[in-house]
Scaffold this active site. Structure first.
Site, mmCIF file in Angstrom:
data_model
loop_
_atom_site.group_PDB
_atom_site.id
_atom_site.type_symbol
_atom_site.label_atom_id
_atom_site.label_comp_id
_atom_site.label_asym_id
_atom_site.label_seq_id
_atom_site.Cartn_x
_atom_site.Cartn_y
_atom_site.Cartn_z
ATOM 1 C CE LYS A 14 -2.183 -1.213 3.821
ATOM 2 N NZ LYS A 14 -1.628 -2.541 4.153
ATOM 3 N NE ARG A 89 -4.192 -1.727 10.064
ATOM 4 C CZ ARG A 89 -3.094 -1.297 9.419
ATOM 5 N NH1 ARG A 89 -3.032 -0.108 8.890
ATOM 6 N NH2 ARG A 89 -2.066 -2.097 9.300
ATOM 7 N NE ARG A 128 7.348 -2.839 6.001
ATOM 8 C CZ ARG A 128 6.040 -2.648 5.927
ATOM 9 N NH1 ARG A 128 5.512 -2.095 4.859
ATOM 10 N NH2 ARG A 128 5.243 -3.036 6.905
ATOM 11 N NE ARG A 134 6.650 -0.858 10.154
ATOM 12 C CZ ARG A 134 5.512 -0.851 9.478
ATOM 13 N NH1 ARG A 134 5.421 -0.150 8.366
ATOM 14 N NH2 ARG A 134 4.468 -1.532 9.907
ATOM 15 N NE ARG A 146 2.231 -5.687 11.174
ATOM 16 C CZ ARG A 146 3.377 -5.561 10.513
ATOM 17 N NH1 ARG A 146 4.454 -6.195 10.927
ATOM 18 N NH2 ARG A 146 3.440 -4.802 9.454
HETATM 19 P P1 ADP Z 1 1.214 -2.469 7.790
HETATM 20 O O1 ADP Z 1 0.191 -2.196 6.703
HETATM 21 O O2 ADP Z 1 2.430 -3.148 7.263
HETATM 22 O O3 ADP Z 1 0.644 -3.147 8.997
HETATM 23 P P2 ADP Z 1 1.063 0.225 8.902
HETATM 24 O O4 ADP Z 1 2.152 1.232 8.966
HETATM 25 O O5 ADP Z 1 -0.158 0.564 8.111
HETATM 26 O O6 ADP Z 1 1.771 -1.066 8.310
HETATM 27 O O7 ADP Z 1 0.585 -0.158 10.379
HETATM 28 C C1 ADP Z 1 1.485 -0.506 11.412
HETATM 29 C C2 ADP Z 1 0.726 -0.675 12.731
HETATM 30 O O8 ADP Z 1 0.171 0.598 13.109
HETATM 31 C C3 ADP Z 1 -0.450 -1.630 12.710
HETATM 32 O O9 ADP Z 1 -0.068 -2.973 12.959
HETATM 33 C C4 ADP Z 1 -1.319 -1.063 13.851
HETATM 34 O O10 ADP Z 1 -0.825 -1.456 15.113
HETATM 35 C C5 ADP Z 1 -1.105 0.430 13.730
HETATM 36 N N1 ADP Z 1 -2.139 1.065 12.869
HETATM 37 C C6 ADP Z 1 -1.922 1.680 11.671
HETATM 38 N N2 ADP Z 1 -3.080 2.139 11.167
HETATM 39 C C7 ADP Z 1 -4.053 1.812 12.057
HETATM 40 C C8 ADP Z 1 -5.469 1.978 12.101
HETATM 41 N N3 ADP Z 1 -6.122 2.589 11.100
HETATM 42 N N4 ADP Z 1 -6.144 1.505 13.166
HETATM 43 C C9 ADP Z 1 -5.507 0.907 14.181
HETATM 44 N N5 ADP Z 1 -4.181 0.687 14.209
HETATM 45 C C10 ADP Z 1 -3.452 1.131 13.159
#
Ligand code: ADP
Length: 190
Positions: A14, A89, A128, A134, A146
């Site tokens: 994404k 999400r 990654r 990360r 996740r």
């Molecule tokens: P990825 O898509 O690889 O999980 P992100 O950077 O989108 O990476 O998200 C990393 C973490 O940040 C998620 O596992 C969650 O803990 C938190 N997070 C990100 N966006 C949200 C959201 N919209 N609602 C709740 N938690 C979120």
């Protein structure tokens, strides 16, 4: 205005595709993951709370992310359009986003989903983890959690956006350019 939601499991690409689409369509990128990591880096109270969920691969509470999105949208009223990446999400987040955008008179153009199989997701995230450092990308059990949380909490959004005729999917494997091309073709049909 072009307002897109990028949808797909962790590691689907994404963020990579968001960078490409932002450049092409001059959109504003709203990534809740990036916003949260910025809060963690600044050691804010919100960041500290978010970190405890993120490190284990759980979602940060809806109230926190919805508040962040609200602040961000109110600050960027003049944007050409938005790409939401990693948000919404949960169904509660999708409903909050609809209400917020309604109140601002901004329509969602569509949700673009990237399809990638689980084994490939895990390989990409572990890679990654090495290159980005990360913490949530460095532990297979956190990655697996996740993906599980995605299936339980986020996948139901498919039906939510399908009911609004806004759900579109493309294959998320191949070169970055090929996938971007698929997305652009899909956008042109919306
Ligand atoms: P990825 O898509 O690889 O999980 P992100 O950077 O989108 O990476 O998200 C990393 C973490 O940040 C998620 O596992 C969650 O803990 C938190 N997070 C990100 N966006 C949200 C959201 N919209 N609602 C709740 N938690 C979120």
């Amino acid at each position: 205005m072009l307002n897109l939601i990028l949808f797909g499991p962790p590691g689907a690409g994404k963020g990579t595709q968001a960078d490409f689409l932002i450049e092409k369509f001059k959109l504003n990128h709203i990534s809740t993951g990036n916003l949260l990591r910025r809060q963690i880096a600044s050691e804010t109270e919100l960041g500290l709370e978010a970190k405890s969920y993120m490190d284990k691969g759980f979602l940060v509470p809806d109230s926190i992310v919805i508040g962040m999105i609200r602040t961000k949208l109110l600050k960027n009223k003049e944007a050409n359009g938005y790409i939401f990446d990693g948000f919404p999400r949960t169904v509660a987040q999708a409903k909050a986003l609809d209400e917020l955008l309604d109140s601002l008179g901004i329509p969602i153009t569509g949700m673009l989903c990237l399809i990638v199989e689980k084994k490939e997701l895990i390989d990409r995230l572990l890679y990654r983890g090495i290159t980005s450092g990360r913490p949530d990308d460095q532990d297979v059990s956190v990655i697996e959690n996740r993906i599980k949380v995605y299936q339980e909490k986020t996948e139901p959004l498919r039906d939510y956006y399908m009911a609004q005729n806004k759900y579109h999917c493309v294959e998320g494997t191949g070169s970055v350019e090929d996938i971007a091309q698929r997305l652009i073709e899909t956008i042109s049909t919306i």
